[in-house]
Design an enzyme around this catalytic site. Structure first.
Site, PDB file in Angstrom:
ATOM      1  CB  SER A  91      54.989  15.703   4.826  1.00  9.95           C
ATOM      2  OG  SER A  91      55.817  14.625   5.247  1.00  9.95           O
TER       3      SER A  91
ATOM      4  CB  THR B 214      19.420  18.374 -27.941  1.00  5.73           C
ATOM      5  OG1 THR B 214      18.409  18.972 -28.763  1.00  5.73           O
ATOM      6  CG2 THR B 214      19.290  16.862 -28.017  1.00  5.73           C
ATOM      7  CG  HIS B 215      21.015  22.526 -28.594  1.00  9.24           C
ATOM      8  ND1 HIS B 215      22.252  22.922 -29.039  1.00  9.24           N
ATOM      9  CD2 HIS B 215      20.615  21.516 -29.419  1.00  9.24           C
ATOM     10  CE1 HIS B 215      22.589  22.202 -30.110  1.00  9.24           C
ATOM     11  NE2 HIS B 215      21.617  21.334 -30.349  1.00  9.24           N
TER      12      HIS B 215
ATOM     13  CB  SER C  41      17.102  32.051   2.520  1.00  5.83           C
ATOM     14  OG  SER C  41      17.345  33.408   2.806  1.00  5.83           O
TER      15      SER C  41
ATOM     16  CE  LYS D 254      16.502  31.587  -2.140  1.00 12.70           C
ATOM     17  NZ  LYS D 254      16.701  31.535  -3.589  1.00 12.70           N
TER      18      LYS D 254
ATOM     19  CG  ASN E  64      18.400  28.234  -1.365  1.00 15.55           C
ATOM     20  OD1 ASN E  64      17.604  28.616  -2.221  1.00 15.55           O
ATOM     21  ND2 ASN E  64      18.788  28.992  -0.345  1.00 15.55           N
TER      22      ASN E  64
ATOM     23  CD  GLU F  31      23.100  25.934  -4.975  1.00 13.93           C
ATOM     24  OE1 GLU F  31      23.222  27.040  -5.499  1.00 13.93           O
ATOM     25  OE2 GLU F  31      22.573  25.755  -3.861  1.00 13.93           O
TER      26      GLU F  31
ATOM     27  CD  GLN G  61      57.083  16.244   2.373  1.00 13.10           C
ATOM     28  OE1 GLN G  61      57.831  15.372   2.810  1.00 13.10           O
ATOM     29  NE2 GLN G  61      57.115  17.484   2.806  1.00 13.10           N
TER      30      GLN G  61
END
Ligand code: ARG
Length: 442
Positions: free
Chosen positions: A7, A139-140, A261, A267, A269, A274, A306
């Site tokens: 380990s 809402t929704h 991009s 772009k 992003n 994300e 472990q």
């Protein structure tokens, strides 16, 4: 066997905790006379040398020595001889690893708590700036009622404060020292478990040696607190993704938290958001993994345990990243007040205010007011206007008792200002609540 058994590839992350534990153990052994003070000094100096080597990156990790405990002990013995071989008296790797993991998780809790508070401070600052910046409340994910950007920020402050509380609870419960439980049944040496517990900042020693080496519920609790916090961060991240979409245009993020991009030059992003959303799964996975490791384990220690570490390390490191990215994004994002105001008024968002006016001014039962308002919304929809775009005469064809005064409640500003009940969206409330949080977090 070595490949599955070792380990050291991951548990070396606990070297500080392992050395801290050994120092406390050696000091106690000398105090009660199990080892000599000369041996204790040799151990202390030897461990300091090892810490320095690890810190400098020139410690010779050896997979053949399995784990962090054996790696450090073997080098210690190489460095100081006999004394190093006496360190493990009255101790086992089972209580040693239980101790190291507790110390590691406790340190992680302390670090993450500070980071959660940093995000809370960032949100609070935005809330104070934007206490009166109206935005649509959904809402929704459909227009519901106008709220403010500040109120929205403070909703996350509340969630994060509970996450902080959950970590604090987990810390309180884990803060008992398993050291001295030895392999599983304790030891016949006259060790002083209270002394080592105190030296390591624990409230006291654990009360049952079997439980001490067999239990990792403290880690599961830690992982749940992390998973819940990650879930909150993920919801905020999801909102940032939605808000930065140009069709919404609610907020913009700078280049610092977006990427371009490789093919589409226009772009921007929201990768950081994300990734916060995406990494949540790892933390949830760590919690599931921990519970799964424990569920079929007969008492006491089994090597399955472990497998507790990688999930803990990954979850803590993931949380560190996600909290830092979230704090940065919250500070970076610029709400588009004009767009938010426009959206806040769309979708007949003040329909509830209209219905409430009918109840208040005309003493109409709320269910009837709801029905009348529904008809007015339909009328406005047919006309292609919002509620304030209906004339008084048009409104009166639905309910003749409506007066000019009704227009006073149809603006988004009037709507948010009216919701002044405790915890409501009114800017004065938001300002007061944000100031309270600012002081509590100072
Ligand atoms: N590397 C081991 C772990 O992480 C340490 C304890 C080993 N104990 C044992 N009896 N083999 O759990």
């Amino acid at each position: 066997m070595q490949a599955i058994n070792a380990s050291i590839g991951f548990d070396r992350k606990m070297w500080r905790q392992d050395i801290r534990g050994s120092l406390a153990h050696a000091a106690m052994l000398a105090h009660v006379g199990i080892i000599s003070t000369e041996d204790e000094r040799a151990i202390r100096e030897g461990l300091a040398g090892i810490a320095a080597r690890i810190e400098a990156g020139d410690f010779p990790w050896d997979e053949g020595l399995e784990d962090i405990h054996m790696n450090i002990e073997a080098r210690l013995t190489e460095a100081v001889g006999e004394a190093g071989k006496r360190l493990h008296t009255g101790r086992s790797r089972n209580d040693q690893v239980a101790l190291d993991v507790r110390l590691w998780v406790r340190d992680a809790i302390d670090g993450l708590t500070g980071q959660i508070e940093d995000v809370m401070r960032a949100l609070t600052a935005r809330a104070e700036e934007h206490a009166a910046t109206v935005m649509p409340g959904f809402t929704h994910l459909q227009s519901a009622q106008p709220t403010t950007f500040g109120h929205h920020m403070l909703a996350y402050v509340e969630m994060l404060s509970r996450d902080r509380g959950r970590l604090a609870d987990a810390r309180r419960r884990l803060n008992e020292s398993p050291l001295g439980a030895a392999a599983l049944c304790g030891t016949g040496f006259p060790i002083d478990r209270h002394m080592t517990a105190k030296a390591l900042g624990f409230d006291g020693p654990t009360r049952n040696s079997l439980d001490s080496v067999a239990s990792r519920d403290f880690a599961a609790e830690f992982l749940f607190a992390c998973a819940m916090c990650a879930t909150h961060l993920s919801r905020l991240a999801e909102e940032v993704v939605i808000w930065t979409n140009p069709y919404f245009g609610f907020v913009t993020l700078s280049d610092a938290y977006t990427t371009g991009s490789s093919i589409m030059p226009q772009k921007r992003n929201p990768d950081a958001a994300e990734l916060v959303r995406g990494k949540t799964g790892r933390v949830m996975g760590a919690l599931t993994g921990m519970l799964t490791v424990l569920k079929g384990l007969p008492l006491t220690y089994g090597k399955d345990m472990q497998e507790d570490k990688e999930g803990i390390f990954d979850a803590a490191e993931t949380m560190t990243l996600c909290l830092a990215a979230t704090a940065g994004m919250v500070r970076d994002m610029v709400p588009n007040a004009a767009r938010l105001r426009e959206a806040a008024g769309a979708g007949f968002s003040t329909a509830t205010d209209l219905a409430d006016w009918l109840v208040r001014e005309l003493k109409m039962p709320f269910r009837d007011a709801h029905h009348v308002t529904g008809r007015l919304v339909a009328k406005a929809e047919a006309k292609g206007s919002d509620l304030a775009g209906l004339t008084l005469a048009e409104m009166q064809t639905v309910e003749p008792r409506i007066t000019e005064a009704i227009f006073g409640v149809l603006t988004v500003e009037a709507s948010v200002a009216s919701r002044a009940c405790y915890g409501g969206t009114a800017p004065e409330n938001v300002r007061r609540m944000a100031a309270e949080w600012r002081e509590r977090l100072a």
